[in-house]
Design a protein around this motif. Structure first.
Motif, PDB file in Angstrom:
ATOM      1  N   GLY A   1       0.801  -1.230   0.000  1.00 49.22           N
ATOM      2  CA  GLY A   1       0.000   0.000   0.000  1.00 49.22           C
ATOM      3  C   GLY A   1       0.827   1.271   0.000  1.00 49.22           C
ATOM      4  N   HIS A   2       2.090   1.165   0.374  1.00 43.73           N
ATOM      5  CA  HIS A   2       2.971   2.342   0.355  1.00 43.73           C
ATOM      6  C   HIS A   2       3.441   2.599  -1.063  1.00 43.73           C
ATOM      7  CE1 HIS A   2       4.205   2.418   4.879  1.00 43.73           C
ATOM      8  NE2 HIS A   2       2.896   2.421   4.701  1.00 43.73           N
ATOM      9  N   ARG A   3       3.428   3.870  -1.452  1.00 39.93           N
ATOM     10  CA  ARG A   3       3.789   4.200  -2.826  1.00 39.93           C
ATOM     11  C   ARG A   3       5.108   4.950  -2.931  1.00 39.93           C
ATOM     12  NH1 ARG A   3      -1.383   7.312  -4.679  1.00 39.93           N
ATOM     13  NH2 ARG A   3      -0.318   7.388  -6.678  1.00 39.93           N
ATOM     14  N   SER A   4       5.618   5.377  -1.796  1.00 39.52           N
ATOM     15  CA  SER A   4       6.882   6.124  -1.822  1.00 39.52           C
ATOM     16  C   SER A   4       8.004   5.263  -1.269  1.00 39.52           C
ATOM     17  CB  SER A   4       6.745   7.394  -0.983  1.00 39.52           C
ATOM     18  OG  SER A   4       8.011   7.980  -0.771  1.00 39.52           O
ATOM     19  N   VAL A   5       9.098   5.226  -1.977  1.00 38.76           N
ATOM     20  CA  VAL A   5      10.303   4.535  -1.512  1.00 38.76           C
ATOM     21  C   VAL A   5      11.465   5.504  -1.586  1.00 38.76           C
ATOM     22  CG1 VAL A   5      11.962   2.694  -1.933  1.00 38.76           C
ATOM     23  CG2 VAL A   5       9.513   2.252  -2.234  1.00 38.76           C
ATOM     24  N   SER A   6      12.149   5.631  -0.458  1.00 38.36           N
ATOM     25  CA  SER A   6      13.343   6.486  -0.389  1.00 38.36           C
ATOM     26  C   SER A   6      14.556   5.630  -0.080  1.00 38.36           C
ATOM     27  CB  SER A   6      13.192   7.544   0.709  1.00 38.36           C
ATOM     28  OG  SER A   6      12.092   8.373   0.474  1.00 38.36           O
ATOM     29  N   TRP A   7      15.698   6.074  -0.523  1.00 38.76           N
ATOM     30  CA  TRP A   7      16.958   5.376  -0.271  1.00 38.76           C
ATOM     31  C   TRP A   7      17.909   6.296   0.481  1.00 38.76           C
ATOM     32  CZ3 TRP A   7      18.046   0.323  -1.558  1.00 38.76           C
ATOM     33  CH2 TRP A   7      17.153  -0.329  -2.419  1.00 38.76           C
ATOM     34  N   TYR A   8      18.625   5.702   1.434  1.00 42.08           N
ATOM     35  CA  TYR A   8      19.599   6.431   2.233  1.00 42.08           C
ATOM     36  C   TYR A   8      20.895   5.629   2.306  1.00 42.08           C
ATOM     37  CZ  TYR A   8      15.770   9.363   3.862  1.00 42.08           C
ATOM     38  OH  TYR A   8      14.710  10.225   3.919  1.00 42.08           O
ATOM     39  N   GLN A   9      21.973   6.371   2.387  1.00 43.91           N
ATOM     40  CA  GLN A   9      23.285   5.766   2.601  1.00 43.91           C
ATOM     41  C   GLN A   9      23.736   6.125   4.004  1.00 43.91           C
ATOM     42  OE1 GLN A   9      27.028   7.649   1.335  1.00 43.91           O
ATOM     43  NE2 GLN A   9      27.356   5.905  -0.032  1.00 43.91           N
TER      44      GLN A   9
ATOM     45  N   ALA B   1      13.383   3.221   2.787  1.00 43.86           N
ATOM     46  CA  ALA B   1      12.252   3.546   3.640  1.00 43.86           C
ATOM     47  C   ALA B   1      11.013   3.652   2.782  1.00 43.86           C
ATOM     48  CB  ALA B   1      12.499   4.862   4.361  1.00 43.86           C
ATOM     49  N   SER B   2       9.915   3.130   3.278  1.00 45.93           N
ATOM     50  CA  SER B   2       8.670   3.266   2.534  1.00 45.93           C
ATOM     51  C   SER B   2       7.679   4.087   3.353  1.00 45.93           C
ATOM     52  CB  SER B   2       8.086   1.900   2.168  1.00 45.93           C
ATOM     53  OG  SER B   2       7.317   1.325   3.217  1.00 45.93           O
ATOM     54  N   SER B   3       6.856   4.802   2.640  1.00 52.45           N
ATOM     55  CA  SER B   3       5.803   5.570   3.290  1.00 52.45           C
ATOM     56  C   SER B   3       4.618   5.655   2.359  1.00 52.45           C
ATOM     57  CB  SER B   3       6.287   6.969   3.690  1.00 52.45           C
ATOM     58  OG  SER B   3       6.581   7.733   2.552  1.00 52.45           O
ATOM     59  N   TRP B   4       3.495   5.936   2.953  1.00 49.86           N
ATOM     60  CA  TRP B   4       2.256   6.012   2.183  1.00 49.86           C
ATOM     61  C   TRP B   4       2.174   7.309   1.400  1.00 49.86           C
ATOM     62  CZ3 TRP B   4      -2.382   8.933   3.729  1.00 49.86           C
ATOM     63  CH2 TRP B   4      -3.450   8.710   2.859  1.00 49.86           C
ATOM     64  N   THR B   5       2.766   8.367   1.974  1.00 58.27           N
ATOM     65  CA  THR B   5       2.640   9.727   1.451  1.00 58.27           C
ATOM     66  C   THR B   5       1.196  10.187   1.568  1.00 58.27           C
ATOM     67  OG1 THR B   5       4.431   9.288  -0.105  1.00 58.27           O
ATOM     68  CG2 THR B   5       3.230  11.304  -0.422  1.00 58.27           C
ATOM     69  N   GLY B   6       0.669   9.982   2.769  1.00 61.78           N
ATOM     70  CA  GLY B   6      -0.628  10.550   3.072  1.00 61.78           C
ATOM     71  C   GLY B   6      -0.441  11.745   3.978  1.00 61.78           C
ATOM     72  N   GLY B   7      -1.482  12.088   4.762  1.00 61.68           N
ATOM     73  CA  GLY B   7      -1.383  13.273   5.596  1.00 61.68           C
ATOM     74  C   GLY B   7      -0.355  13.134   6.689  1.00 61.68           C
TER      75      GLY B   7
ATOM     76  N   GLY C   1      13.711  -0.494   6.112  1.00 60.59           N
ATOM     77  CA  GLY C   1      14.066  -1.897   5.988  1.00 60.59           C
ATOM     78  C   GLY C   1      15.324  -2.200   6.778  1.00 60.59           C
ATOM     79  N   GLN C   2      15.739  -3.471   6.748  1.00 61.06           N
ATOM     80  CA  GLN C   2      16.909  -3.910   7.504  1.00 61.06           C
ATOM     81  C   GLN C   2      18.221  -3.444   6.896  1.00 61.06           C
ATOM     82  OE1 GLN C   2      16.940  -5.640  10.554  1.00 61.06           O
ATOM     83  NE2 GLN C   2      14.845  -4.888  10.417  1.00 61.06           N
ATOM     84  N   GLY C   3      18.156  -3.029   5.652  1.00 60.89           N
ATOM     85  CA  GLY C   3      19.355  -2.504   5.023  1.00 60.89           C
ATOM     86  C   GLY C   3      20.156  -3.552   4.272  1.00 60.89           C
ATOM     87  N   THR C   4      20.962  -3.071   3.356  1.00 56.45           N
ATOM     88  CA  THR C   4      21.939  -3.900   2.651  1.00 56.45           C
ATOM     89  C   THR C   4      23.316  -3.352   2.977  1.00 56.45           C
ATOM     90  OG1 THR C   4      20.488  -4.474   0.801  1.00 56.45           O
ATOM     91  CG2 THR C   4      22.863  -4.610   0.418  1.00 56.45           C
ATOM     92  N   ARG C   5      24.140  -4.204   3.540  1.00 54.87           N
ATOM     93  CA  ARG C   5      25.506  -3.752   3.836  1.00 54.87           C
ATOM     94  C   ARG C   5      26.399  -4.099   2.658  1.00 54.87           C
ATOM     95  NH1 ARG C   5      27.892  -1.404   7.676  1.00 54.87           N
ATOM     96  NH2 ARG C   5      26.208  -1.731   9.168  1.00 54.87           N
ATOM     97  N   LEU C   6      26.887  -3.067   2.008  1.00 53.17           N
ATOM     98  CA  LEU C   6      27.743  -3.223   0.837  1.00 53.17           C
ATOM     99  C   LEU C   6      29.186  -2.964   1.228  1.00 53.17           C
ATOM    100  CD1 LEU C   6      28.286  -3.453  -2.248  1.00 53.17           C
ATOM    101  CD2 LEU C   6      27.815  -0.994  -2.382  1.00 53.17           C
ATOM    102  N   THR C   7      30.040  -3.905   0.908  1.00 57.64           N
ATOM    103  CA  THR C   7      31.477  -3.738   1.122  1.00 57.64           C
ATOM    104  C   THR C   7      32.157  -3.772  -0.236  1.00 57.64           C
ATOM    105  OG1 THR C   7      31.350  -4.825   3.266  1.00 57.64           O
ATOM    106  CG2 THR C   7      33.537  -4.619   2.262  1.00 57.64           C
ATOM    107  N   VAL C   8      32.923  -2.740  -0.530  1.00 55.36           N
ATOM    108  CA  VAL C   8      33.671  -2.678  -1.791  1.00 55.36           C
ATOM    109  C   VAL C   8      35.144  -2.891  -1.476  1.00 55.36           C
ATOM    110  CG1 VAL C   8      34.211  -1.300  -3.817  1.00 55.36           C
ATOM    111  CG2 VAL C   8      31.977  -1.071  -2.715  1.00 55.36           C
ATOM    112  N   VAL C   9      35.740  -3.879  -2.129  1.00 50.65           N
ATOM    113  CA  VAL C   9      37.150  -4.212  -1.847  1.00 50.65           C
ATOM    114  C   VAL C   9      38.017  -3.987  -3.087  1.00 50.65           C
ATOM    115  CG1 VAL C   9      36.534  -5.855  -0.065  1.00 50.65           C
ATOM    116  CG2 VAL C   9      36.808  -6.641  -2.420  1.00 50.65           C
TER     117      VAL C   9
END
Lengths: 112, 113
Positions: free
Chosen positions: B28-36, B92-98, B105-113
């Motif tokens: 039901g949530h229509r907004s997805v945001s990404w954070y580092q 992060a998801s949100s409905w974008t309502g009032g 979410g639990q996150g994805t841990r990315l390691t670059v070597v």
């Protein structure tokens, strides 16, 4: 550009004591959030504050918002070890804009 | 009610490679945001998608891109990986309502070597 400042960055306190974490932000905002993060884990939503004077409480935590002062506080009452975590405040600018600007976080350690 | 699901949870990649991360929002949530999230820079906003359109974008180079599908699931892609891209990536998801509230979410841990 919106800036969000939290203090203190680190807080070590004894069980049973009270303390307050402060969150200042630089621009008028519609909404402010408090999150908790345990090491290696994601962010857990604690409070959403949407209006001036809003106060919310859950257990030993109470959050308040003063939009005129652009200040939110997270008050911890009679701290217990389980509250040890990093606490973040985050500010959103307006509804429909989902970007949150986070503070630096406060690492809280409760000492038995 | 299922929460926000991110896959994979952990990734190890080599410099120069590319990577795709996935996020399934709350139903039901229509907004997805990404954070580092990094120890040095903290939590930084990457971008936000709503109804398959990028609505907001943070200050990251063009190597970081994303998209959203009609079922609101979102993917984030990082090309030409650099060591500094090592981080916990949260969506992060949100409905974008009032009273919009963002759930992470639990996150994805990315390691670059």
């Amino acid at each position: 550009e919106l800036k969000v400042e939290q203090n203190p960055l680190f807080l070590s306190m004894q069980e049973g004591k009270n303390y307050t974490i402060y969150c200042n932000y630089s621009t008028t905002s519609d909404r402010l959030y408090w999150y908790r993060q345990d090491p290696g884990k994601s962010l857990e939503s604690l409070f959403v504050l949407l209006s001036n004077g809003a106060v919310k409480q859950e257990g030993r935590l109470m959050a308040s918002l003063d939009t005129k002062a652009r200040l939110s506080t997270l008050h911890i009452t009679a701290a217990v070890h389980d509250l040890s975590a990093t606490y973040f405040c985050a500010v959103g600018l307006n509804f429909g804009n989902e970007k949150l600007t986070f503070g630096t976080g406060t690492r809280l350690t409760i000492i038995p | 009610k299922a929460g926000v699901t991110q896959t994979p949870r952990y990734l190890i990649k080599t410099r120069g490679q590319q990577v795709t991360l996935s996020c399934s929002p709350i139903s039901g949530h229509r907004s997805v945001s990404w954070y580092q999230q990094t120890p040095g820079q903290g939590l930084q906003f990457l971008f936000e998608y709503f109804s398959e359109t990028q609505r907001n974008k943070g200050n990251f180079p063009g190597r970081f891109s994303g998209r959203q599908f009609s079922n609101s699931r979102s993917e984030m892609n990082v090309s030409t990986l650099e060591l500094g891209d090592s981080a916990l990536y949260l969506c992060a998801s949100s409905w974008t309502g009032g009273n919009t509230e963002a759930f992470f979410g639990q996150g994805t841990r990315l390691t670059v070597v």
